[in-house]
Scaffold this motif. Structure first.
Motif, PDB file in Angstrom:
ATOM      1  N   MET A   1       0.844  -1.190   0.000  1.00 33.48           N
ATOM      2  CA  MET A   1       0.000   0.000   0.000  1.00 33.48           C
ATOM      3  C   MET A   1       0.882   1.243   0.000  1.00 33.48           C
ATOM      4  SD  MET A   1      -3.171   0.893   2.580  1.00 33.48           S
ATOM      5  CE  MET A   1      -3.890  -0.730   2.300  1.00 33.48           C
ATOM      6  N   ARG A  33       2.926   0.090   9.552  1.00 33.31           N
ATOM      7  CA  ARG A  33       1.963  -0.873   9.027  1.00 33.31           C
ATOM      8  C   ARG A  33       2.358  -1.381   7.648  1.00 33.31           C
ATOM      9  NH1 ARG A  33      -2.856  -0.222  12.100  1.00 33.31           N
ATOM     10  NH2 ARG A  33      -2.618   1.503  13.565  1.00 33.31           N
ATOM     11  N   GLU A  72      -3.026   4.706  -2.441  1.00 30.76           N
ATOM     12  CA  GLU A  72      -4.365   4.454  -1.918  1.00 30.76           C
ATOM     13  C   GLU A  72      -4.765   5.462  -0.841  1.00 30.76           C
ATOM     14  OE1 GLU A  72      -2.664   1.073  -3.810  1.00 30.76           O
ATOM     15  OE2 GLU A  72      -1.941   1.974  -1.946  1.00 30.76           O
ATOM     16  N   TYR A 185      -5.851   3.332   7.129  1.00 34.21           N
ATOM     17  CA  TYR A 185      -5.358   2.037   6.683  1.00 34.21           C
ATOM     18  C   TYR A 185      -6.496   1.008   6.623  1.00 34.21           C
ATOM     19  CZ  TYR A 185      -2.387  -2.125   6.450  1.00 34.21           C
ATOM     20  OH  TYR A 185      -1.793  -3.302   6.070  1.00 34.21           O
ATOM     21  N   GLU A 189      -7.899  -0.774   3.194  1.00 36.96           N
ATOM     22  CA  GLU A 189      -7.940  -2.231   3.030  1.00 36.96           C
ATOM     23  C   GLU A 189      -9.349  -2.702   2.672  1.00 36.96           C
ATOM     24  OE1 GLU A 189      -6.257  -4.144   6.573  1.00 36.96           O
ATOM     25  OE2 GLU A 189      -4.659  -4.823   5.221  1.00 36.96           O
ATOM     26  N   SER A 192     -10.136  -1.931  -0.901  1.00 38.35           N
ATOM     27  CA  SER A 192      -9.394  -2.813  -1.792  1.00 38.35           C
ATOM     28  C   SER A 192     -10.126  -4.145  -1.961  1.00 38.35           C
ATOM     29  CB  SER A 192      -7.984  -3.048  -1.250  1.00 38.35           C
ATOM     30  OG  SER A 192      -7.274  -3.953  -2.059  1.00 38.35           O
ATOM     31  N   ALA A 193     -10.691  -4.625  -0.865  1.00 38.09           N
ATOM     32  CA  ALA A 193     -11.398  -5.909  -0.905  1.00 38.09           C
ATOM     33  C   ALA A 193     -12.776  -5.780  -1.557  1.00 38.09           C
ATOM     34  CB  ALA A 193     -11.547  -6.456   0.515  1.00 38.09           C
TER      35      ALA A 193
END
Length: 201
Positions: A1, A33, A72, A185, A189, A192-193
């Motif tokens: 990322m 992260r 992102e 973050y 995520e 993204s999914a």
């Protein structure tokens, strides 16, 4: 990322920047992260006025735009001046306006499925106003702005020392900055999914 920090301080490098110092708290947590973070000082980038992605020879914005397209997460960091975002923050938002007419291969505005947050410093109040102005603009452009995707530091009304000159209030600002990084973050995520689809016709 990947993440991009656009620091809209009026101070050119290498002059120390209060805004950069607080933004680095958030960036540091993102790096922990596993996020790759790139920082730009808008004042050093020769960003031409306008509302197009490329304003021609010598324009520094296309390089930042390319970085935004490769990331992102976006953090816009600005000082408070006369209760408002810096003039450079306004210019950055104006240049991002072009993204409203840019789409990806799936017909989505290019800011969709990217997250954004705001960092503000200043030895005067007005931080919540600055946050709301910038967060609102980023949402208009298509970014997802998670809950509590901001941190700020200020002394309240009246003149006084800057962020780098005092420890006052830093603990709260840093804790809030770490929460900001966590929320950015987590939502990046999630997007993204399960990406946001293109707007209906």
């Amino acid at each position: 990322m990947r993440a991009v920090v656009v620091n809209c301080t009026l101070k050119g490098a290498p002059e120390p920047s209060n805004t950069d110092a607080l933004a680095e708290v958030v960036a540091g947590d993102l790096r922990a992260r596993g996020v790759e973070v790139q920082t730009f000082r808008a004042v050093d980038e020769n960003i031409a006025p306008g509302v197009a992605t490329d304003m021609g020879e010598g324009d520094g914005w296309p390089r930042i735009h390319d970085a935004l397209m490769a990331s992102e997460i976006l953090i816009v960091a600005t000082p408070t001046w006369v209760g408002r975002p810096s003039s450079l923050a306004q210019r950055v938002i104006e240049r991002m306006d072009a993204m409203l007419s840019e789409t990806d291969d799936n017909g989505r505005p290019v800011a969709y499925n990217r997250v954004a947050g705001v960092v503000v410093t200043g030895n005067e109040d007005g931080a919540h106003h600055v946050i709301s102005e910038i967060a609102g603009a980023l949402g208009d452009i298509g970014y997802t702005v998670p809950g509590q995707a901001w941190t700020y530091w200020h002394l309240g009304p009246g003149a006084g020392p800057n962020y780098l000159d005092t420890e006052q209030g830093r603990e709260w600002s840093h804790k809030t900055g770490r929460a900001m990084a966590s929320n950015l973050y987590a939502v990046a995520e999630a997007l993204s999914a399960r990406p946001v689809p293109a707007p209906p016709e």
